[in-house]
Design a protein around this motif. Structure first.
Motif: not given
Length: 131
Positions: A75-97
């Motif tokens: 459960c920790l692995v799944v939650a951490a991976i989903v959290h990481m993917r969403i967080g990085m996607q938000i950073v990419i959407e906000d800062y990659v032009i």
């Protein structure tokens, strides 16, 4: 609808047809839920690491062989991976032009996240059930 009182977009955004991507709220909720799940699971994992300090491989395997410990680790692995993917996607959407770079970065982020997740799941399952 472009001139309705409920439209919060700027005139330029209306002309360029910029609007909601329709997934922001779902991603926001999913990231908050995974953060709430990660907090107690991380405490569990830290307690497990302290308990296994100095232990040999067989002892660690025995601990992860316990169904409760194995399920909580997964459960920790799944939650951490989903959290990481969403967080990085938000950073990419906000800062990659550049649109092309943005799409490639999001695809790479997804493949990387799920690749790391599968490797972690395999490691936990191998320790729990492997020989």
């Amino acid at each position: 609808m472009a001139g309705s009182g409920n439209d919060m977009r700027t005139p330029l955004a209306r002309v360029l047809h910029l609007g909601s991507a329709k997934s922001g709220t779902q991603d926001h909720i999913r990231q908050r839920l995974t953060a709430v799940a990660i907090a107690p699971l991380s405490i569990f994992f830290l307690v497990l690491l302290v308990a296994l300090t100095g232990a040999d491989y067989e002892t660690a395997r025995a601990w992860l062989g316990n169904p409760l410990v194995g399920i909580l680790a997964l459960c920790l692995v799944v939650a951490a991976i989903v959290h990481m993917r969403i967080g990085m996607q938000i950073v990419i959407e906000d800062y990659v032009i550049a649109p092309g770079a943005k799409h490639l970065s999001i695809i790479a982020n997804t493949f990387f996240s799920y690749g790391v997740g599968l490797a972690c799941l395999y490691a936990v399952l191998k320790l729990a059930f492997g020989s």
